[in-house]
Enzyme design. Sequence first.
Site, mmCIF file in Angstrom:
data_model
loop_
_atom_site.group_PDB
_atom_site.id
_atom_site.type_symbol
_atom_site.label_atom_id
_atom_site.label_comp_id
_atom_site.label_asym_id
_atom_site.label_seq_id
_atom_site.Cartn_x
_atom_site.Cartn_y
_atom_site.Cartn_z
ATOM 1 N N SER A 118 -12.002 6.384 4.119
ATOM 2 C CA SER A 118 -11.031 7.039 3.249
ATOM 3 C C SER A 118 -11.715 7.713 2.076
ATOM 4 O O SER A 118 -12.703 7.224 1.543
ATOM 5 C CB SER A 118 -10.025 6.007 2.738
ATOM 6 N N TYR B 266 -13.142 5.464 10.692
ATOM 7 C CA TYR B 266 -12.317 5.916 9.565
ATOM 8 C C TYR B 266 -12.979 5.529 8.251
ATOM 9 O O TYR B 266 -13.373 4.379 8.059
ATOM 10 C CB TYR B 266 -10.938 5.256 9.663
ATOM 11 N N THR C 90 -4.959 10.553 0.087
ATOM 12 C CA THR C 90 -6.305 10.360 0.640
ATOM 13 C C THR C 90 -6.535 11.363 1.753
ATOM 14 O O THR C 90 -5.599 11.939 2.304
ATOM 15 C CB THR C 90 -6.476 8.938 1.219
ATOM 16 N N HIS D 92 0.784 -1.235 0.000
ATOM 17 C CA HIS D 92 0.000 0.000 0.000
ATOM 18 C C HIS D 92 0.821 1.293 0.000
ATOM 19 O O HIS D 92 0.274 2.366 -0.244
ATOM 20 C CB HIS D 92 -0.912 0.002 1.229
#
Length: 679
Positions: free
Chosen positions: A499, A497, A510, A382
């Site tokens: 994104s 959370y 992001t 990632h």
Amino acid sequence: MFRLKVHKTRVAAAAAASATRNATTTTTHGNHYQYLQTSKLPTLYFQRSLPRLPIPLLEKTCERFLAAVQPIVSGEEYAHTQQVVEQFRQGIGMELHAKLKQRDEANKHTSYISQPWFDMYLADRVPLPLNYNPLVVLKNETRPEYQQQVVRATNMIISSLRFWRSLQASKLEPEVYHMNPKKTDNDNYRRWMSIAPKAFATYASYAFKAFPLDMSQYSRLFGTSRIPRLGKDELVLSPDAKHILVMRRGNMYTMNVLDSSGYIESPSVILGRLKSLIALDAQKAPASVPLGVLTSAQRDEWANSRAHFISSSKNADLLQREVDSALFCLCLDTEEDGVYNESDPTPLLKELLAGKSTNRWFDKAISLLVSADGTTSINFEHSWGDGVAVLRYLNEIYRDTTKQPYVSASTPHTPAEGDTSNVRYLDFEFDDRMRADVETAYAKNASVMANLDMNTLRYPKLNKGTCKRHGLSPDSIMQLSFQLAYRQAFQRYVGTYESCSTSAFKHGRTETMRPCTMATKAFCEAVLQPSQKQLSAGELRAMIDKCSSVHGQLTKDAAMGQGFDRHLFALKHTAQLEGLPLPSLYETEAYKRINYNIISTSTLGADTVIAGSFGPVVKDGLGLGYSIMNDMAGAIVTTYKDQARGKEFIDSLEAAFDTICAVIERSSSADKAKAAVRN
């Protein structure tokens, strides 16, 4: 001459057998085969004119932070936080904001978040599986002749290379978000854009309500590896590589897929090489020392192991020349690793997400995982990029392999047995220390995976059609359901959370959205009241609309770079760079709680995808992959068994869906009854 003639005959036979190509239309060196797209606009046409990611006003960031923490702290904590935030805004925050602006002004080629975000990823020492690498599972082929493992893998390789070659040649369509695709995603739009000066092309596109997106991450999709280093990893790019890494039963191979001139090899050649590799592997035992397991280890541990491993010149050469530089990794799993079962997908999903790690190389930017039954997934590292680039790649190769696959189960292949120059077994040298390191990494990963729980939900009563019919935002309804489910099950509200991409800006990454709001809290409290105190369906529906409105504004703010999380992150990073003490705002209970993401969510809303998953981001949290499709809403929730109760949450989520759907239906019925009376 004879060999060339035979080769062409085989290519033609392969095309005819797969019933996907007219063999006379092109050669394998022609554009039709070599490129997935031949865009009229160069791939990076809009890159120069993309706007820069704005740094929000400090005052607005403080306001947004306070609004986000209010639902999850007590009244006393909130009052204290207000005081600290005001001191920050008038004091050290102003100084840090000025320094951040100054630094940003000196680096106009990028965004203020890009380098700190890379550093954050690469400096984290936790293992990549579960903590960072997500899993996305593609829909299966409906035609059996294309679903076989070696066939689907070959088609995936070819389509991936066609995507990559298009990108390298600047022939891949620029990534543009079209507000009204029917009006703008056409040749007329592209003709107008082609005459717009590059310095202003993005702004010209805005006039068409078409929004170009940053494509700087795309160059790292292929030929990129994350290399473990003590303290902080690094990304190594090898854009000119001509081979891929292939793993089967822990054994590691590399296979040439491009010829010496950089052209994609013919379908029959790639199929033949893959078949010969599988045949070669069948003659070997499963790897006794599966090196890939080390990529699942804590990063400093892996860095130490790798440093020792490459003290052997043979290992160093093989690792750097063959593994690190490979275009991507293809993992061919066996029956023992599992197959897809729609009624109970969790065993396979767990294996694909992290599993035993014996047949994975988690450090590659992209790993294609093809199960024994042809189920195909992507597991990606990632740090280099985000979902926009991965999803574009994934959608393109899925459509390419299903609309025009190059091989089928009946396609003749070019034999490659004994061709060690193009199909290479990586025969590493292992000493006792490396054997022990692999065993240790395997045991640690196995312990973590044994403690990972996964629960799924498919809910057909809620879908895109339901939301459209009732004028609701699908994403806001899903996020509201998560808040209600958690409140029902665990009697509290927690840091959540979601994104949001900021790729509308140059080098955007992001922004975090905070879906737990005062509006969602008010609805949850209202709907959970005893029946005698319940509000009417109309009043509850008005509260749902309020939640949707607030969520919509949060989405808009985040997409436009007007969130607060990245700004506060960058201000903290600036303090560290300047050697300044950590401001007291970052020590508040509110800041710690909002950044302890017990509910971490990611949407998987693509028609090419059947499932996706990632691990919890905190030990007692939920990793919540979700989607709302044309036929259902779904969620896959990961938790650690001794830390969080995933089954309770999933059961509560189903009840939350029931409750929200009932409110919507009752409200709609009441509105219809009123309309009937008026008429």
